[in-house]
Design a protein around this motif. Sequence first.
Motif, PDB file in Angstrom:
ATOM      1  N   SER A 187       2.154   6.481  -7.204  1.00  0.00           N
ATOM      2  CA  SER A 187       1.582   7.656  -7.855  1.00  0.00           C
ATOM      3  C   SER A 187       0.701   8.470  -6.902  1.00  0.00           C
ATOM      4  O   SER A 187       0.198   9.530  -7.269  1.00  0.00           O
ATOM      5  N   LYS A 188       0.528   7.985  -5.682  1.00  0.00           N
ATOM      6  CA  LYS A 188      -0.310   8.679  -4.708  1.00  0.00           C
ATOM      7  C   LYS A 188       0.450   9.859  -4.091  1.00  0.00           C
ATOM      8  O   LYS A 188       1.684   9.928  -4.108  1.00  0.00           O
ATOM      9  N   ASN A 189      -0.309  10.775  -3.519  1.00  0.00           N
ATOM     10  CA  ASN A 189       0.296  11.935  -2.863  1.00  0.00           C
ATOM     11  C   ASN A 189       1.153  11.538  -1.662  1.00  0.00           C
ATOM     12  O   ASN A 189       2.084  12.256  -1.284  1.00  0.00           O
ATOM     13  N   THR A 190       0.825  10.391  -1.045  1.00  0.00           N
ATOM     14  CA  THR A 190       1.622   9.918   0.090  1.00  0.00           C
ATOM     15  C   THR A 190       3.081   9.732  -0.314  1.00  0.00           C
ATOM     16  O   THR A 190       4.009  10.138   0.402  1.00  0.00           O
ATOM     17  N   TRP A 191       3.301   9.102  -1.461  1.00  0.00           N
ATOM     18  CA  TRP A 191       4.650   8.875  -1.957  1.00  0.00           C
ATOM     19  C   TRP A 191       5.337  10.195  -2.324  1.00  0.00           C
ATOM     20  O   TRP A 191       6.491  10.433  -1.969  1.00  0.00           O
ATOM     21  N   ARG A 192       4.610  11.052  -3.016  1.00  0.00           N
ATOM     22  CA  ARG A 192       5.191  12.332  -3.444  1.00  0.00           C
ATOM     23  C   ARG A 192       5.571  13.196  -2.240  1.00  0.00           C
ATOM     24  O   ARG A 192       6.632  13.826  -2.221  1.00  0.00           O
ATOM     25  N   TRP A 249       0.124   1.957  -8.464  1.00  0.00           N
ATOM     26  CA  TRP A 249      -0.778   2.883  -7.772  1.00  0.00           C
ATOM     27  C   TRP A 249      -0.115   3.484  -6.538  1.00  0.00           C
ATOM     28  O   TRP A 249      -0.239   4.679  -6.266  1.00  0.00           O
ATOM     29  N   SER A 250       0.626   2.667  -5.782  1.00  0.00           N
ATOM     30  CA  SER A 250       1.225   3.141  -4.528  1.00  0.00           C
ATOM     31  C   SER A 250       2.242   4.256  -4.761  1.00  0.00           C
ATOM     32  O   SER A 250       2.438   5.115  -3.900  1.00  0.00           O
ATOM     33  N   LYS A 252       0.831  -1.197   0.000  1.00  0.00           N
ATOM     34  CA  LYS A 252       0.000   0.000   0.000  1.00  0.00           C
ATOM     35  C   LYS A 252       0.868   1.251   0.000  1.00  0.00           C
ATOM     36  O   LYS A 252       2.065   1.207   0.282  1.00  0.00           O
ATOM     37  N   ALA A 253       0.234   2.392  -0.289  1.00  0.00           N
ATOM     38  CA  ALA A 253       0.983   3.639  -0.414  1.00  0.00           C
ATOM     39  C   ALA A 253       1.723   3.991   0.872  1.00  0.00           C
ATOM     40  O   ALA A 253       2.899   4.380   0.844  1.00  0.00           O
TER      41      ALA A 253
END
Length: 317
Positions: free
Chosen positions: A228-233, A225-226, A194-195
């Motif tokens: 490309s989420k804002n969490t990763w950025r 998907w994980s 998960k992200a």
Amino acid sequence: MIHRNAPLTPTGRLRLARCIVDDGWPLRRAAERFQVSHTTAARWAGRYQLHGQAGMEDRSSRPHHQPHRTSAAVEDEVVRMRREHRIGPLRLAARADLAASTAHRILTRHGLPPLAATDRATGEPVRRYERARPGELVHIDVKKLGRIPDGGGHKALGRAAGRKNRNSTGYAYLHTALDDHTRLTYTENLPDEKAATCADFLTRATAWFAQCGVTVERVLTDNAWSYSKNTWRQTCRDLGIQPRWTRPWRPQTNGKVERFHRTLLDEWAYHRPYSSDAERQAAFPDWLDWYNYHRPHTGISGHTPASRVTNLSGQHS
């Protein structure tokens, strides 16, 4: 190429020819002096008269006239089929009604590399790259690996008994961060991809690399998907890291970590039968330590990943 027992090198040929042509030595006297036949002496003297010093070099043994050489039209057809269908000499030979060795020589003559050295999608030669310094780019990916049930799976018990012992053991998610320049690797076995899990892994991986003296500047991931989420950025921004993503459907861009996962499967996960997933996981830290500090890596000329990090190998015991 001069063979090891050749009596004359290009320098010796030049001396022989100059004795005959420039100094007027008789042919047989010069041949006896340089321990060659008089026909050999005459050959080099003649080439010296025609071409000068440049004529003393080796020539190709290819004949000037080849009446049985494959026609240009057939060669063009072989090259066209290779570029269009991306097939090797055996299949090309079957389609063009040639010997496989002839098809191989045609490909070599036209400078076409082996299929293993070409990109599968484009057919072009693989362009390999390596970052100039540690930390400039870190590859990140996740390998999904089936867990082993207690008592062992089919590798330990055989197919029939392994199916009976099979249960819903789930999957292990191996998150890996691999430095492009050194191939130094950090891996964790986590419950999901998960992200939030991926972001937390990046934080720990960055701290581990920092302990090794490597400052992570960029990370490269696929387009899952994980990642490309804002969490990763946001995590990348907090750590001062620039995120990068591969082109869609192009896993070759992240090939170094993909290749590490293949090595991981061959040399650890499937290297021997394990009686449980816990036994396999217990063997992983020692294997990863061996990979980083002791295993010669063919991608970096047989050096170990740790040897490419300043002072790291000296600090390890």
